[in-house]
Write an enzyme that holds these catalytic residues in place. Structure first.
Site, mmCIF file in Angstrom:
data_model
loop_
_atom_site.group_PDB
_atom_site.id
_atom_site.type_symbol
_atom_site.label_atom_id
_atom_site.label_comp_id
_atom_site.label_asym_id
_atom_site.label_seq_id
_atom_site.Cartn_x
_atom_site.Cartn_y
_atom_site.Cartn_z
ATOM 1 N N ASN A 179 66.988 72.340 -9.067
ATOM 2 C CA ASN A 179 66.404 71.113 -9.000
ATOM 3 C C ASN A 179 67.232 69.899 -9.870
ATOM 4 O O ASN A 179 66.895 69.886 -10.754
ATOM 5 C CB ASN A 179 64.918 71.002 -9.192
ATOM 6 C CG ASN A 179 64.482 69.699 -9.101
ATOM 7 O OD1 ASN A 179 65.120 68.864 -8.314
ATOM 8 N ND2 ASN A 179 63.215 69.388 -9.399
ATOM 9 N N TRP A 180 68.040 69.270 -9.054
ATOM 10 C CA TRP A 180 68.948 68.372 -9.677
ATOM 11 C C TRP A 180 68.275 67.098 -9.892
ATOM 12 O O TRP A 180 68.748 66.166 -10.537
ATOM 13 C CB TRP A 180 70.399 67.845 -8.721
ATOM 14 C CG TRP A 180 70.999 69.348 -8.591
ATOM 15 C CD1 TRP A 180 70.926 70.618 -9.125
ATOM 16 C CD2 TRP A 180 72.358 69.102 -7.849
ATOM 17 N NE1 TRP A 180 72.060 71.207 -8.787
ATOM 18 C CE2 TRP A 180 73.005 70.490 -7.919
ATOM 19 C CE3 TRP A 180 73.109 68.426 -6.988
ATOM 20 C CZ2 TRP A 180 74.109 70.796 -7.435
ATOM 21 C CZ3 TRP A 180 74.138 68.765 -6.118
ATOM 22 C CH2 TRP A 180 74.604 70.043 -6.507
ATOM 23 N N LYS A 181 67.246 67.009 -9.305
ATOM 24 C CA LYS A 181 66.221 65.661 -9.720
ATOM 25 C C LYS A 181 67.139 64.250 -9.220
ATOM 26 O O LYS A 181 68.032 64.352 -8.158
ATOM 27 C CB LYS A 181 65.618 65.545 -11.077
ATOM 28 C CG LYS A 181 64.939 66.802 -11.374
ATOM 29 C CD LYS A 181 64.045 66.684 -12.631
ATOM 30 C CE LYS A 181 63.296 68.094 -12.893
ATOM 31 N NZ LYS A 181 62.600 68.084 -13.912
ATOM 32 N N HIS B 219 55.999 68.568 -6.666
ATOM 33 C CA HIS B 219 56.525 68.878 -8.099
ATOM 34 C C HIS B 219 55.961 68.123 -9.171
ATOM 35 O O HIS B 219 55.029 67.023 -8.757
ATOM 36 C CB HIS B 219 58.170 68.383 -8.075
ATOM 37 C CG HIS B 219 58.713 68.567 -9.359
ATOM 38 N ND1 HIS B 219 58.642 67.907 -10.658
ATOM 39 C CD2 HIS B 219 59.494 69.612 -9.749
ATOM 40 C CE1 HIS B 219 59.287 68.324 -11.619
ATOM 41 N NE2 HIS B 219 60.126 69.478 -11.294
ATOM 42 N N GLU C 198 55.303 75.701 -12.676
ATOM 43 C CA GLU C 198 55.989 75.099 -13.695
ATOM 44 C C GLU C 198 54.990 74.494 -14.759
ATOM 45 O O GLU C 198 54.296 73.482 -14.301
ATOM 46 C CB GLU C 198 56.823 73.973 -13.136
ATOM 47 C CG GLU C 198 57.711 74.315 -12.201
ATOM 48 C CD GLU C 198 58.721 73.001 -11.954
ATOM 49 O OE1 GLU C 198 59.882 73.063 -12.386
ATOM 50 O OE2 GLU C 198 58.104 72.013 -11.620
ATOM 51 N N GLY D 290 61.508 70.060 -19.369
ATOM 52 C CA GLY D 290 62.449 69.051 -19.967
ATOM 53 C C GLY D 290 62.206 68.819 -21.524
ATOM 54 O O GLY D 290 62.602 68.047 -22.142
ATOM 55 N N SER E 173 62.137 74.402 -18.454
ATOM 56 C CA SER E 173 63.171 74.646 -19.552
ATOM 57 C C SER E 173 63.939 76.218 -19.387
ATOM 58 O O SER E 173 63.978 76.772 -20.281
ATOM 59 C CB SER E 173 62.626 74.577 -20.888
ATOM 60 O OG SER E 173 62.132 73.362 -21.131
ATOM 61 N N GLY F 295 65.814 73.140 -13.832
ATOM 62 C CA GLY F 295 66.191 71.641 -13.990
ATOM 63 C C GLY F 295 67.340 71.384 -14.319
ATOM 64 O O GLY F 295 68.290 71.818 -13.925
ATOM 65 N N GLY F 296 67.261 70.826 -15.737
ATOM 66 C CA GLY F 296 68.710 70.582 -16.352
ATOM 67 C C GLY F 296 70.093 71.582 -16.492
ATOM 68 O O GLY F 296 71.127 71.084 -16.111
#
Length: 248
Positions: A9-11, A94, A166, A172, A212, A233-234
């Protein structure tokens, strides 16, 4: 056996050129992956990323969509528009959508049904806050989410749903649920699906962990009985990092 699914998920990150560059770097790194590989770019990047993934094993997801077919909904994207682009998945519910855009479980349920009506597989997110985790109400809270989010589906639809657990407190933050915590909660989610649609369906539903996720945590998470993948995510923003997770 459920086939694992790992989605990035690149957000709200990456221009079109940056998104295509990541995909081009990613393709050779994940070509032998044993799991389903999905990237979730922003709406403006979907078309370019879809074209860049052509002929590869990488699938493309939208990060959200509206439940209506068309109309006066400024700034929204309809499910039929995504279907026409060949988008295979959509992330729904989300925690950031729930928190910042006040999305309700009822709206998420409408979106889930709309996704199936347009041959798009929903990745439905659920999860608890740190306060809820510490109060011991995690399973009850998530059950309430899931019972609304995926209500009213046919058994054929229900078994195709992907659920992403999640824990909000782990998104994050660098904190992550222990593999035991994650597996225990995911098992509880699967039991909710058993209540709703029966064991045969629940045994087919793929449930991811998100929060994370890193290359150095994925192997032990994937070794657990009920964790069927990850919503990353990141760590999905760099091809090298994401491929390290995909090729666990």
């Amino acid at each position: 056996m459920r086939k694992a699914i790992i989605a990035g998920n690149w957000k709200m990150n990456k221009t079109v050129d940056e998104a295509v560059k990541v995909v081009e770097e990613l393709k050779p790194l994940v070509k032998d992956a044993t799991c389903d590989v999905v990237v979730c770019p922003t709406f403006v990047c979907l078309d370019a990323v879809k074209k860049a993934t052509a002929g590869s094993n990488i699938k493309v997801a939208a990060q959200n969509m509206h439940f209506e077919e068309s109309g006066a909904f400024t700034g929204e994207v309809a499910p039929g528009m995504l279907e026409a682009m060949g988008i295979e998945y959509v992330v729904l519910g989300h925690s950031e959508r729930r928190e910042y855009f006040n999305e309700t479980d009822e709206a998420i349920n409408k979106k889930v049904k709309a996704a199936f009506a347009h041959n798009i597989t929903p990745i439905v997110c659920c999860g608890e806050t740190l306060e809820q985790r510490e109060s011991g109400v995690t399973n009850n809270f998530i059950a309430c989410q899931i019972k609304v989010d995926i209500a009213g589906l046919t058994k054929e639809q229900a078994e195709k749903v992907v659920i992403a657990y999640e824990p909000i407190w782990a998104i994050g933050t660098g904190k992550t649920a222990t593999k035991e915590q994650a597996n225990e909660t995911i098992l509880a989610i699967r039991n909710v699906v058993v209540e709703m649609y029966g064991k045969e369906v629940a045994d087919k539903v793929r449930i991811q962990y998100g929060g994370s996720v890193k290359p150095n945590t994925i192997t032990e998470q994937m070794a657990m009985s009920d964790i069927d993948g990850a919503l990353v995510g990141g760590a999905s923003l760099k091809a090298e990092d994401f491929s390290g997770i995909v090729n666990y």
